[in-house]
Each structure stands twice: as structure tokens, then as C-alpha cells.
Scaffold this motif. Structure first.
Motif, mmCIF file in Angstrom:
data_model
loop_
_atom_site.group_PDB
_atom_site.id
_atom_site.type_symbol
_atom_site.label_atom_id
_atom_site.label_comp_id
_atom_site.label_asym_id
_atom_site.label_seq_id
_atom_site.Cartn_x
_atom_site.Cartn_y
_atom_site.Cartn_z
ATOM 1 N N ASN A 1 0.820 -1.214 0.000
ATOM 2 C CA ASN A 1 0.000 0.000 0.000
ATOM 3 C C ASN A 1 0.851 1.260 0.000
ATOM 4 O OD1 ASN A 1 -2.268 -1.599 0.109
ATOM 5 N ND2 ASN A 1 -2.712 -1.213 2.261
ATOM 6 N N HIS B 1 -14.411 7.369 7.580
ATOM 7 C CA HIS B 1 -13.787 6.068 7.865
ATOM 8 C C HIS B 1 -13.300 6.057 9.304
ATOM 9 C CE1 HIS B 1 -11.513 2.386 6.861
ATOM 10 N NE2 HIS B 1 -10.635 2.864 7.716
ATOM 11 N N GLY C 1 -6.591 3.222 8.067
ATOM 12 C CA GLY C 1 -6.906 2.583 6.799
ATOM 13 C C GLY C 1 -6.494 3.416 5.607
ATOM 14 N N SER D 1 -13.159 2.800 1.054
ATOM 15 C CA SER D 1 -12.124 2.845 2.075
ATOM 16 C C SER D 1 -11.925 1.442 2.613
ATOM 17 C CB SER D 1 -12.492 3.809 3.209
ATOM 18 O OG SER D 1 -13.725 3.476 3.800
ATOM 19 N N THR D 2 -10.706 1.160 3.044
ATOM 20 C CA THR D 2 -10.382 -0.148 3.611
ATOM 21 C C THR D 2 -9.747 0.044 4.977
ATOM 22 O OG1 THR D 2 -8.208 -0.163 2.501
ATOM 23 C CG2 THR D 2 -10.047 -1.240 1.360
ATOM 24 N N HIS D 3 -9.973 -0.910 5.867
ATOM 25 C CA HIS D 3 -9.470 -0.800 7.230
ATOM 26 C C HIS D 3 -8.066 -1.364 7.364
ATOM 27 C CE1 HIS D 3 -12.953 0.753 9.396
ATOM 28 N NE2 HIS D 3 -13.693 0.053 8.556
ATOM 29 N N ASP E 1 -5.884 -3.648 4.830
ATOM 30 C CA ASP E 1 -6.683 -4.194 3.733
ATOM 31 C C ASP E 1 -6.509 -3.355 2.467
ATOM 32 O OD1 ASP E 1 -8.408 -5.895 2.448
ATOM 33 O OD2 ASP E 1 -10.221 -4.969 3.249
ATOM 34 N N ASP E 2 -6.477 -4.028 1.315
ATOM 35 C CA ASP E 2 -6.249 -3.294 0.063
ATOM 36 C C ASP E 2 -7.014 -3.923 -1.095
ATOM 37 O OD1 ASP E 2 -4.785 -5.504 -0.810
ATOM 38 O OD2 ASP E 2 -2.853 -4.606 -0.349
ATOM 39 N N THR E 3 -6.834 -3.352 -2.263
ATOM 40 C CA THR E 3 -7.577 -3.803 -3.444
ATOM 41 C C THR E 3 -7.007 -5.069 -4.054
ATOM 42 O OG1 THR E 3 -6.249 -2.298 -4.804
ATOM 43 C CG2 THR E 3 -8.367 -1.469 -4.017
ATOM 44 N N LYS F 1 -9.402 -7.865 -3.512
ATOM 45 C CA LYS F 1 -10.809 -7.582 -3.801
ATOM 46 C C LYS F 1 -11.051 -7.823 -5.290
ATOM 47 C CE LYS F 1 -11.311 -4.463 0.052
ATOM 48 N NZ LYS F 1 -11.767 -5.577 0.873
#
Length: 226
Positions: A76, A120, A124, A139-141, A144-146, A149
Motif C-alpha cells: 500500500n 472512515h 486505513g 475505504s479499507t481498514h 486491507d487493500d484492493t 478484492k
């Protein structure tokens, strides 16, 4: 082993939006620690020689939370650095057209991005991503990332962890996000990511791992220094 990537600009290049002190602290300490922990944990997990993207996905698949948190944070942050440029890069061309189609205008996109980030809870990331449904802000906590996903491809991200802005903005996350979008966000990079998502060009990838003995050579950085 993974190597901490250099910033694609000087430490003071994003001032006054982001101070040199923040970048030294954020890059040289936080990002470096994630890289070092990932190297240790990935080796223990038998993932040496895998790309960082593969390590993140494998850790998610196997439920290795500690490895996932460190590897995903390492990725990230590596993606975050080229999402910024000195003075920012204007939102133009096909990205601007796509944003206007989805959000109504660039200003409305910025408002929604800030709203998502401010709303949020806790640490994150806030992302502009694309997929089968077009552009979306999520938004991700925590880490966590794309990457984990399905159907989402990242175009732009801003760090919501307090170490990204607290030295410069204290607890005013809204002011940080508004300034970041206006003066630091690299919309040229985001547009190149959008093209890559459409099969036109190469998207962002973390540099190739070095040999464990340190004698290997990292792949060239994705972004030139500016």
C-alpha cells in the motif's frame, strides 16, 4: 528479499501539503519496518522469491494475518508514493471525463473522496478504483487493500493512518485530505492506472524481490523522480 523503494521525489517536494519531517518519518521508519517484517515473515512462510503481490494474496488466502498486515502495508505504501507529485498533477483527459461521468464533476469527486476518508473510523486507506461498474470510491481498514478484492483495480489512494498527517494537521483529517487532493494527488498516475485497467499499458507493480543474500538487483522503479 524486498527492498524499500526510494521516494519518486525529494523529501521536501510536497511541502507545504506534506512536510519533509512527515515523509522522513513515514517512509524511512513506517514503510521500512513493514518491508523488513515482510521479508522475515515471508521467508518463514516459504514464500521467498514470490512477488509482493503474490505474498499479499497468499497470506490472505491462508489466513496468515500477521504476514498479510505487513505485506499489504508494504504494498500500500509503495503504491501511495507515486500517487503524489510535487504540486500535484491536474485531472485532465480521459480520467477527468470518467470522473465527470461518475461523480458529476472533479469537485464533486473530491468532496465524496474527502467524505469517505473522514467518515472512515480508525486507520486505513481511501481509494479511487475502477472495475466492471466503473469508478468508485472505497475505504479499507488497517492493511486491507484492493489486491484481495475481486474486480477492483486501484487508481489512486490516500493514507488514513495518523502517521500520514498528524505532524502536519494534528487530528484534522479533513483538512489533510482536502489539501492532498488539491495540491499533491497525482492524477496523471491515476489516469495511467485507468488505462492499464483497460489493458492499455502496464499497471503498478512492486519491484521484483532481490536474492536473499542481497546480491540481486531490484527492478527499476515504476515512476521517475520529479
Amino acid at each position: 528479499m524486498f527492498k524499500l523503494p526510494d521516494l519518486p521525489y525529494d523529501y521536501d517536494a510536497l511541502e507545504p501539503t506534506i512536510s519533509a519531517d512527515t515523509l522522513h518519518f513515514h517512509h524511512d521508519k513506517h514503510h521500512k519496518a513493514y518491508i523488513e517484517k515482510t521479508n522475515t515473515l515471508a521467508e518463514k512462510a516459504g514464500l521467498s522469491g514470490k512477488s509482493l503481490e503474490e505474498v499479499v494474496r497468499e497470506a490472505s488466502k491462508t489466513g496468515d494475518k500477521t504476514l498479510f498486515n505487513n505485506a499489504a502495508q508494504a504494498w500500500n505504501h509503495a503504491f501511495f508514493w507515486p500517487c503524489m507529485a510535487p504540486g500535484g498533477k491536474s485531472c485532465t483527459g480521459q480520467l477527468k471525463a470518467a470522473i465527470e461521468k461518475t461523480f458529476g464533476s472533479v469537485d464533486e469527486f473530491k468532496d465524496k473522496f474527502v467524505e469517505e476518508g473522514v467518515g472512515h473510523f480508525g486507520s486505513g486507506w481511501v481509494w479511487l478504483a475502477t472495475g466492471s461498474e466503473g469508478l468508485k470510491i472505497i475505504s479499507t481498514h488497517d492493511a486491507d487493500d484492493t489486491l484481495v478484492k475481486d474486480g477492483l483495480f486501484p487508481l489512486l489512494v490516500c493514507d488514513l493512518w495518523e502517521h500520514a498527517y498528524y505532524l502536519d494537521y494534528q487530528n484534522d483529517r479533513k483538512a489533510f485530505l482536502a489539501a492532498w487532493l488539491q495540491h499533491a494527488a497525482n492524477y496523471f498516475f491515476a489516469e495511467q492506472q485507468m488505462f492499464a485497467a483497460d489493458g492499455k499499458g502496464e499497471g503498478f507493480k512492486f519491484g521484483a524481490p532481490m536474492a536473499s543474500g542481497g546480491g540481486g538487483k531490484e527492478a527499476p522503479a515504476e515512476q521517475p523522480r520529479v
